[in-house]
Design a protein around this motif. Structure first.
Motif, mmCIF file in Angstrom:
data_model
loop_
_atom_site.group_PDB
_atom_site.id
_atom_site.type_symbol
_atom_site.label_atom_id
_atom_site.label_comp_id
_atom_site.label_asym_id
_atom_site.label_seq_id
_atom_site.Cartn_x
_atom_site.Cartn_y
_atom_site.Cartn_z
ATOM 1 N N ARG A 1 -0.876 -7.878 11.606
ATOM 2 C CA ARG A 1 -0.978 -6.426 11.555
ATOM 3 C C ARG A 1 -0.914 -5.683 12.882
ATOM 4 N NH1 ARG A 1 -2.486 -4.352 6.190
ATOM 5 N NH2 ARG A 1 -2.668 -6.264 4.987
ATOM 6 N N HIS B 1 -8.520 0.791 2.570
ATOM 7 C CA HIS B 1 -7.563 1.547 1.751
ATOM 8 C C HIS B 1 -7.833 3.045 1.839
ATOM 9 C CE1 HIS B 1 -5.912 -2.067 0.347
ATOM 10 N NE2 HIS B 1 -6.760 -2.332 -0.623
ATOM 11 N N THR C 1 0.826 -1.208 0.000
ATOM 12 C CA THR C 1 0.000 0.000 0.000
ATOM 13 C C THR C 1 0.863 1.261 0.000
ATOM 14 O OG1 THR C 1 -1.556 -1.284 1.301
ATOM 15 C CG2 THR C 1 -2.026 1.040 1.064
ATOM 16 N N ASP D 1 -6.127 -4.110 -6.443
ATOM 17 C CA ASP D 1 -5.612 -4.826 -5.291
ATOM 18 C C ASP D 1 -6.233 -6.221 -5.177
ATOM 19 O OD1 ASP D 1 -4.080 -5.128 -3.048
ATOM 20 O OD2 ASP D 1 -5.510 -4.186 -1.699
HETATM 21 MG MG MG Z 1 -2.742 -4.623 1.086
#
Ligand code: MG
Ligand code: ADP
Length: 736
Positions: free
Chosen positions: A630, A360, A305, A439
């Motif tokens: 994450r 996003h 990203t 994506d």
């Molecule tokens: Mg990603």
């Protein structure tokens, strides 16, 4: 008989047979000729008559005699009878309802029979065996290449069966078609020099060898041709798509290294070498007046990203060519903040789901908030815009109407638009679309690309991103239209996920550890191999855990915590709702099938259990584990094995040692059968095609040949037959 004839015009079929053929996608003679055997009964499976026992399925080889036909005494059904003798003994043969079988051979012929050994009043007999007559087996004149008839009969082809159709039916149909001689008249569509170079048989020979091989070598050479052919045609189609796309004009993006360095310098981290290189390469690609077409591959968390945001920044800082410096200001700007980039090049960023698009959008707000530019979000459930005058800490954005958003996109005021498929609808018109980012999409086909090309013939630079780890050979094939960039390192300082392989006896200990983490407020994924219904193909075997049953079990193990379920048979809206509940911690434990595989980000979910781990491929396990990467908290992945075997544990151990997903996908390819890799479902590649994927030399050869042909003749003018095939294959993929 012609290749294009419907099968029904030459064979009398029952209703259920017709239905079965339709299910298999077989309509014409040509279709069935390309329905290939999944395997052959092997010569080594040939048994001696002396060793047969009732209940065996056996292949025997010998001389046939005493052929006769009669009607059964009571039932009057027609029967064929014979005896077959080998070096060890004699056994009777009965073909119930198939008296004609006894007329297909002559007394004393050498034959191969395959079938079931039954026991009757008069002892053992072979019941309804397949018959293969050695003397009439097709012998090809090209045989010299591989040694002529070695005197050994290779086995029967075995075809995949489906309700209504047996392997035997397909075999007999195929033999009749081959006897017609039609196969020999099929014109070769692969250039002769390619066949010669790689020692591949011509189409006629290959079809005969596929369905009636004399030797194992015949069969394998024929398979080699067809697997090469499959990969070669995919490559051709992709290369042509690429050529066509590159014919378009694009807006060149000005590469201003100082400005880019400033943007990257604001990241709360230092970019990895891989990221830097990918950004460099792509800025260079995008500085050209024709489109970039590139794939960025990298594990979840490898920082794709950030790369995408940087390229987007480069684009939106560029003014379109021939625009006067003093570009007119609109009467109503979006909150008056967008002036900096108003009228500049634009970026579209497409995600496969609403959840991902929204994530996003939020990430991009972080990356772009210092620039004062606008970012829009469009999904099925509404539109948003950043920034807003009425921003709060929770929502720095505001909901706006679709009409308003589209207006601002069309006049160039919103330079970055993020969304789902809603983004490529006709109503979405950009003023100067320079870059399209896609994506987590396996493939973005010709049709979708066409939608991105503007009326004036401008096509955006194309950046596809994927975290699905696939072997290099597969990437070169299915992404043959794209250049590859790879992020193969994780950002430094990431805490590795603690991964444990758990044998059945150690479950409870793990549940205790998890309870401690849950008390600290963490969340858990539990992945099961099945949804609910028992698997009929695995009758009797240990059934894999199902989502529904396991959810009940988890409610007992973790009382007081809420358990949600997620699987592919739920509606998209329901799925989104459950994900939303999990994401906002209304659910503590999410029990799911592997549908959570793709890019969802719930930072507080730090633990994942994978039930029946040995049933998954290594690359898939790796990707599932990526769900818990994450967070700042320590993450855990527990692979629950069903079996105690050392072999299982050994394979799973690779998950702990492999450096990245690519390495694991290569291991999968090496360790698992081509058919186990799910090529058809995921990438539209048959099991036979996957055999080529296992062979780097073959893939490289196919790629080199396809590239050479398209380079000199992009419209395949000199290859009309190939052109026709490529076109027909393209049509198939449109229906994906
Ligand atoms: Mg990603
Ligand atoms: P991907 O899209 O490849 O899964 P992201 O770009 O979403 O990965 O990055 C995952 C996380 O890692 C994000 O929180 C991002 O801010 C962070 N990140 C990205 N690049 C780096 C880096 N070079 N060093 C440290 N953290 C990084």
């Amino acid at each position: 008989m012609l290749l294009g004839d419907p099968i029904t015009s030459h064979f009398r079929l029952q209703e259920d047979q017709k239905k079965a053929l339709t299910r298999l996608g077989i309509k014409t003679i040509r279709d069935i000729l390309y329905y290939f055997p999944v395997r052959y009964t092997n010569v080594s499976e040939i048994k001696l008559i002396r060793d047969l026992a009732a209940g065996d399925t056996a292949t025997i080889y010998g001389r046939i005699s005493n052929l006769k036909t009669r009607k059964a005494f009571k039932s009057k059904i027609p029967m064929g009878e014979a005896e077959i003798e080998d070096s060890s003994g004699t056994i009777s043969v009965i073909w119930f309802n198939q008296a004609y079988m006894a007329k297909m051979v002559h007394e004393g012929d050498s034959v191969e029979l395959s079938g079931k050994v039954s026991e009757g009043k008069h002892g053992l007999f072979l019941s309804n065996p397949e018959l293969k007559e050695k003397n009439s087996l097709p012998i090809d004149t090209h045989g010299s290449l591989f040694g002529k008839d070695s005197g050994e009969v290779f086995g029967f082809p075995i075809y995949r069966e489906t309700r209504g159709i047996t392997s035997r039916f397909i075999y007999h149909t195929m033999q009749k078609i081959i006897k017609e001689g039609l196969v020999k008249t099929i014109p070769e569509y692969i250039p002769q020099d390619i066949l010669k170079k790689y020692n591949l048989p011509t189409i006629g020979t290959a079809l005969v060898w596929m369905h009636s091989p004399m030797t194992e070598n015949d069969a394998s050479v024929a398979r080699k041709r067809f697997s090469f052919e499959e990969v070669f045609f995919i490559q051709l189609a992709r290369k042509i798509e690429r050529e066509n796309y590159l014919q378009n004009k694009s807006f060149p993006v000005v590469d201003d290294p100082a400005d880019i360095a400033d943007f990257v310098g604001r990241f709360p981290f230092k970019q990895t070498e891989g990221q830097e290189k990918a950004i460099r390469t792509m800025l260079e690609d995008m500085s050209k007046p024709h489109p970039m077409a590139r794939l960025l591959e990298g594990d979840v968390g490898s920082g794709k990203t950030a790369v995408a945001a940087t390229l987007a920044y480069g684009a939106i800082k560029t003014r379109p060519p021939k625009t006067p410096q003093a570009f007119g200001r609109p009467s109503a700007t979006a909150d008056g903040l967008a002036k900096a980039t108003f009228g500049n090049l634009q970026v579209a960023y497409m995600a496969p789901t609403e959840i991902l698009a929204t994530q996003h959008f939020e990430n991009f707000i972080q990356y772009f908030k210092h620039t004062g530019i606008s970012v829009g979000l469009i999904t099925g459930s509404g539109c948003r815009k950043f920034p807003t005058k009425v921003a709060s800490a929770q929502t720095p954005w505001t909901n706006i109407s679709r009409a308003q958003l589209l207006k601002w996109v069309a006049n160039g005021e919103i330079p970055i638009l993020i969304g789902t498929h809603a983004l490529i609808q006709k109503s979405v018109v950009f003023k100067h679309l320079a870059l399209a980012i896609i994506d987590e999409q396996h493939r973005f086909g010709t049709m979708q690309r066409k939608k991105l090309v503007s009326k004036e013939g401008f096509a955006p630079h194309l950046l596809s991103m994927t975290a699905t780890p696939i072997p290099r050979t597969l990437a070169l094939t299915i992404y043959g239209d794209l250049d590859l960039s790879i992020l193969d390192q994780m950002p430094a300082g990431r805490k590795p996920i603690i991964t444990e392989i758990i044998l059945p006896t150690n479950r409870d200990k793990v549940y205790d550890c998890i309870k401690t983490e849950m008390k600290n407020g963490r969340q858990l994924y539990v992945i099961c191999p099945r949804i609910d219904e028992p698997d009929p193909e695995k009758e009797g075997a240990v059934q894999a855990r199902s989502v529904t049953a396991e959810a009940d079990h988890l409610r007992k193990v973790f009382p007081g915590y809420s358990v949600g379920i997620l699987h592919s048979k739920m509606t998209p809206a329901k799925k989104d709702e459950v994900m939303e509940d999990f994401s906002s911690h209304r659910i503590d434990i999410l029990c799911a099938t592997s549908v959570v595989e793709v890019g969802v980000n719930v930072p507080n979910a730090t633990m994942i259990i994978i039930e029946g781990a040995e049933r998954f491929g290594l690359a898939q396990l790796h990707q599932l584990r990526g769900r818990v990467i994450r967070s700042n908290h320590q993450a855990y992945c527990y692979l629950f094995a069903e079996s105690k075997s050392a072999k299982t544990a050994d394979r799973l151990k690779a998950i702990k040692t492999a450096k990245n997903g690519f390495e694991l996908s290569e291991l999968d390819l090496a360790l698992r059968g081509a058919g186990e890799l799910g090529g058809t479902k995921q990438w539209g590649i048959t099991d036979l095609g996957m055999e080529a994927i296992k062979n780097i030399k073959m893939v490289e050869a196919a790629r080199a040949e396809a590239t050479a042909i398209v380079a000199k003749d992009p419209n395949l003018t000199a290859y009309p037959l190939m052109k026709e095939l490529v076109e027909s294959k393209k049509l198939e993929t449109h229906f994906e």
